[in-house]
Enzyme design. Structure first.
Site, mmCIF file in Angstrom:
data_model
loop_
_atom_site.group_PDB
_atom_site.id
_atom_site.type_symbol
_atom_site.label_atom_id
_atom_site.label_comp_id
_atom_site.label_asym_id
_atom_site.label_seq_id
_atom_site.Cartn_x
_atom_site.Cartn_y
_atom_site.Cartn_z
ATOM 1 N N ARG A 163 0.858 -1.186 0.000
ATOM 2 C CA ARG A 163 0.000 0.000 0.000
ATOM 3 C C ARG A 163 0.899 1.243 0.000
ATOM 4 N NH1 ARG A 163 -4.361 -0.164 4.472
ATOM 5 N NH2 ARG A 163 -5.419 -1.422 2.917
ATOM 6 N N GLY A 218 -18.101 16.985 19.061
ATOM 7 C CA GLY A 218 -17.620 15.689 19.527
ATOM 8 C C GLY A 218 -18.504 15.193 20.656
ATOM 9 N N LEU A 225 -18.828 12.458 22.440
ATOM 10 C CA LEU A 225 -18.358 11.725 23.608
ATOM 11 C C LEU A 225 -17.605 12.622 24.587
ATOM 12 C CD1 LEU A 225 -17.386 8.542 21.643
ATOM 13 C CD2 LEU A 225 -19.142 8.673 23.403
ATOM 14 N N ASP A 226 -16.629 13.381 24.097
ATOM 15 C CA ASP A 226 -15.927 14.287 25.002
ATOM 16 C C ASP A 226 -16.881 15.339 25.565
ATOM 17 O OD1 ASP A 226 -13.141 14.002 25.705
ATOM 18 O OD2 ASP A 226 -12.706 13.998 23.573
ATOM 19 N N PRO A 245 -14.474 6.044 10.506
ATOM 20 C CA PRO A 245 -13.374 5.300 11.132
ATOM 21 C C PRO A 245 -12.434 4.547 10.190
ATOM 22 C CG PRO A 245 -15.373 4.024 11.282
ATOM 23 C CD PRO A 245 -15.738 5.315 10.589
ATOM 24 N N ASP A 299 -11.798 5.179 22.314
ATOM 25 C CA ASP A 299 -10.646 6.020 22.579
ATOM 26 C C ASP A 299 -10.825 6.677 23.940
ATOM 27 O OD1 ASP A 299 -12.519 7.981 22.143
ATOM 28 O OD2 ASP A 299 -11.637 8.725 20.289
#
Length: 438
Positions: free
Chosen positions: A18, A162, A164-165, A246, A337
């Site tokens: 790659r 964002g 989640l944060d 992702p 994460d």
């Protein structure tokens, strides 16, 4: 930046190499040439101001802010692109694109802008070379987003929400106010709707249309691509001109949405809509009647959070893997994460503060979830089972993240993770030294 990066990847018909794709050359209907980049524009994501690094010490032998090191080194590396020393060009405009996370309000944004100026001076770069991506993921930034944009008005190329944060910060801010709703109900909370709408509305009002990207959050399930294709197009309808995905496969599929929706037209329409009142953004996501939760519902919520915490922490602490696809309780791979760790640990911490769960319940559930995590990772090379090492750094880190979560600044996880990662590395080095000595 040099363009010569390659990687050998095993495939169904053998190993293939790659490498960065060449530019693509086309002929337009009128016969003129058209060249499209074969590569996505590369951005660099630094750490937040709250993190330090002893890779460099100040005059008092103390660790410096890791943000300084991040921005300085990334910009020095990007000189290959700015000076045209590589095989390809990343930026057509001669810019360096740095995404700044976890900033709390306009003062911290201004501090980042000052840092960018200092790095430009150090590297003899023109003023404004370093462009800033501004993550809207802390409450003080959400409430003061227009002022944050003004503080970096010469540099902003991107704003992004964002979930989640931002939720982790919301729970920590509301820690003493009451028991927060179940994690799955957060996306339907009043503050969340206001947060997403205001990010777009304020960005448009500040002139980002046709000048900078307005983004929305990550699709966290890499294996559920059909679901992503069916639902993530709604983010374009809400005014997003970019969104986190992702994997390269997910990015290719998500690109189809931009052929289905004229984002610029949507932004023109949305620019006529006023931001929701700040009072909506400040509506606390508290459960009005905790007695309506059954014991089974509380246990399920606890299990889900703990399994996610243990699944991520054991890889981070023992194996040094910072972001990975971790199977949930149902075996669905989720991108985990430090943001997912922050919300899960804060959620349990909040429920401990308000007596929804007890420390004994948490300990028992953690033990049960450790068995599940061990089974899910049984075939992972180098995996150290949690139940075989309950006094080890991974299990202890998970315990501390939960039981000390309410006292961690802003609910951040890095101090605990880094401390136990150091313990794990020291222990591994000691084990290897013992083997060599024997």
């Amino acid at each position: 930046m040099q363009g010569d990066l390659t990687a050998d990847v095993p495939g169904p018909s053998g190993v293939y190499t790659r490498r960065l794709a060449q530019d693509r050359h086309y002929c337009t209907p009128d016969g003129s040439p058209l060249v499209l980049s074969g590569r996505s524009l590369m951005l660099f994501r630094s750490v937040g101001w709250h993190m330090s690094s002893d890779a460099v010490l100040d005059d008092e032998s103390k660790p410096i802010a890791e943000s300084i090191l991040d921005v300085a080194v990334a910009s020095a590396i990007a000189l290959h692109d700015i000076k045209g020393l590589g095989r390809f060009r990343n930026s057509k405009a001669g810019s360096i694109y740095i995404v700044r996370p976890k900033m709390h309000g306009p003062e911290e944004v201004a501090l980042s802008a000052d840092l960018f100026s200092e790095v430009e001076n150090m590297l003899d770069l023109a003023s404004g070379t370093l462009k800033m991506g501004l993550m809207d993921e802390e409450r003080r930034t959400s409430v003061n987003l227009a002022a944050c944009l003004y503080a970096a008005r010469e540099r902003v190329f991107f704003i992004n929400t964002g979930f989640l944060d931002r939720t982790g910060d919301e729970i920590h801010t509301d820690m003493k106010a009451g028991a927060v709703v179940r994690k799955g109900d957060m996306k339907q909370a009043r503050w969340m709707a206001a947060y997403e709408q205001r990010n777009v509305a304020i960005g448009l009002a500040c002139g980002l249309r046709d000048r900078a990207q307005i983004g929305k959050g990550m699709w966290a399930m890499p294996d559920r691509m059909a679901d992503m294709l069916a639902t993530k197009g709604a983010q374009l309808d809400a005014g997003a001109s970019t969104a986190w995905v992702p994997s390269p496969t997910a990015a290719t599929l998500h690109a189809l949405h931009y052929h289905m929706t004229d984002v610029r037209h949507m932004q023109v329409l949305l620019s006529r809509v006023q931001p929701l009142p700040v009072a909506e953004l400040l509506a606390l996501p508290l459960e009005e009647d905790v007695t309506r939760w059954s014991e089974a519902e509380i246990a399920a919520e606890l299990d889900t959070n703990l399994q996610g915490i243990l699944g991520y922490v054991v890889r981070w602490v023992d194996m040094g893997i910072g972001c990975s696809k971790v199977p949930d309780l149902n075996g669905v791979g989720l991108m985990e994460d430090r943001a997912t760790l922050r919300i899960a640990s804060q959620h349990i911490g909040n429920w401990l503060v308000h007596g929804i769960v007890t420390s004994g319940q948490v300990e028992k559930a953690m033990h049960r979830m450790a068995a599940i995590v061990d089974a899910q990772n049984a075939d992972v090379p180098g995996y150290r089972p949690l139940l075989d090492d309950m006094d080890g750094p991974a299990y202890r880190a998970a315990q501390e993240l939960v039981f000390e979560g309410a006292s961690q600044p802003c609910g951040y996880t890095e101090e605990i993770l880094h401390r136990y990662r150091r313990i794990a590395k020291t222990r591994d080095c000691g084990s290897r030294a013992g083997v060599l000595a024997a």
